[in-house]
Write an enzyme that holds these catalytic residues in place. Structure first.
Site, PDB file in Angstrom:
ATOM      1  N   MET A 129       5.237   4.822  -6.986  1.00 19.76           N
ATOM      2  CA  MET A 129       5.974   4.209  -8.393  1.00 19.76           C
ATOM      3  C   MET A 129       7.433   4.608  -8.369  1.00 19.76           C
ATOM      4  O   MET A 129       7.742   5.668  -8.613  1.00 19.76           O
ATOM      5  CB  MET A 129       5.362   5.170  -9.140  1.00 19.76           C
ATOM      6  CG  MET A 129       3.797   3.869  -8.768  1.00 19.76           C
ATOM      7  SD  MET A 129       2.312   4.527  -9.851  1.00 19.76           S
ATOM      8  CE  MET A 129       2.864   6.672  -9.410  1.00 19.76           C
ATOM      9  N   ASP A 130       8.123   4.024  -9.162  1.00 24.80           N
ATOM     10  CA  ASP A 130       9.985   4.459  -9.742  1.00 24.80           C
ATOM     11  C   ASP A 130       9.614   4.400 -10.738  1.00 24.80           C
ATOM     12  O   ASP A 130       8.553   3.507 -11.880  1.00 24.80           O
ATOM     13  CB  ASP A 130      10.367   3.537  -8.772  1.00 24.80           C
ATOM     14  CG  ASP A 130      10.710   3.201  -7.807  1.00 24.80           C
ATOM     15  OD1 ASP A 130      11.075   4.622  -7.141  1.00 24.80           O
ATOM     16  OD2 ASP A 130      11.523   2.318  -6.773  1.00 24.80           O
ATOM     17  N   VAL A 131       9.694   5.807 -12.217  1.00 25.48           N
ATOM     18  CA  VAL A 131       9.504   5.148 -12.841  1.00 25.48           C
ATOM     19  C   VAL A 131      10.016   5.807 -14.352  1.00 25.48           C
ATOM     20  O   VAL A 131      11.158   6.878 -13.398  1.00 25.48           O
ATOM     21  CB  VAL A 131       8.161   6.789 -13.369  1.00 25.48           C
ATOM     22  CG1 VAL A 131       7.573   6.738 -14.829  1.00 25.48           C
ATOM     23  CG2 VAL A 131       6.464   5.958 -12.786  1.00 25.48           C
TER      24      VAL A 131
END
Length: 270
Positions: A129-131
């Protein structure tokens, strides 16, 4: 005893090793195969390699590069980039890769997680997950895809819970805002995700020193501590130098994890 994993994360662009800052300004830092050889000598716990162009360019994973990496690599290897189908995942595993990371496909076709887990085993499926907090709502964490250029509207906690329910074996939470800054992990983000799932969790984005890694482990116990810039740059001028903590340094960090685990009532993953 369970130990934290200290994991270099290598980014590949056009076949070369690069490093970014907040998913931008890719700087060429060398040859990925040469970096793997050095990390072999340093007895790295695990390695993550991500092709940052594959998904954006809508192309297949570079199987030749993957095979070369897996052949050279003497530690567990996780590969990500351009992965959209179960057949691709099976092919990558057949080349000698232990784990396959999926990111945008975990959002667009979440059923891929369960289908892939059924085919190759949950232990081989990692959801990344790139957040960021710089999306549509700057007061709220949001998962983005395609190198941070596409908003999803998904909160990382919801995304992580779905990944766990669908059979993923691990979650990587990567802070876009901290990427390449070497200013420390986003501990609030990591805490939110850590408290929401029981899967093994790896944190990425922002580590600038071994103190940052020790601090992460002091707070969360047995966790994957991943970093990019920390293991390819040295000194305030960021001279390119592949590096990794010594065995004595790793043992010191592991002792921090042991104390943290006892304080929290036991190990929470793996």
């Amino acid at each position: 005893m369970l130990r934290p994993r200290i994991i270099p994360c290598l980014l590949v662009k056009n076949g070369g090793l690069v490093k970014t800052v907040q998913f931008d300004q890719p700087k060429y830092v060398g040859d990925p195969i040469n970096a793997v050889r050095i990390f072999n000598e340093k007895e790295v716990d695990e390695l993550i390699v991500v092709d940052i162009d594959a998904t954006v360019q809508s192309r297949e994973p570079d199987y030749t590069l993957i095979k070369n990496l897996a052949t050279e690599c003497r530690m567990p290897l996780c590969y990500g980039g351009g992965v959209k189908t179960v057949d691709q995942i099976e092919r990558i595993i057949s080349l000698g890769v232990e784990k396959v990371a999926i990111s945008s496909a975990a959002v667009s076709t979440p059923e891929l997680i369960s289908e892939a887990a059924a085919r190759v085993g949950s232990q081989s499926i990692v959801v990344v997950m790139d957040v960021t907090k710089n999306g549509r709502n700057s007061n709220r964490y949001e998962v983005c895809t395609h190198n941070g250029t596409r908003s999803t509207g998904l909160h990382p906690v919801a995304c992580a819970k779905r990944a766990q329910a669908l059979g993923a074996g691990e979650v990587v939470v990567n802070s876009i805002d901290q990427d390449g800054t070497m200013q420390g992990y986003d501990l609030d983000l990591i805490r939110e995700v850590r408290e929401s799932i029981s899967l093994p969790l790896t944190a990425l984005g922002g580590a600038g020193s071994l103190k940052d890694i020790a601090g992460l482990i002091d707070l969360f116990g047995i966790i994957g501590a991943a970093a990019g810039s920390l293991f390819v740059f040295k000194g305030k001028y960021r001279a390119v130098l592949i590096n990794y903590p010594s065995r004595a340094e790793k043992d010191g960090i592991a002792s921090v994890a042991s104390i943290a685990s006892v304080a929290s009532g036991g190990a929470s993953e793996e």
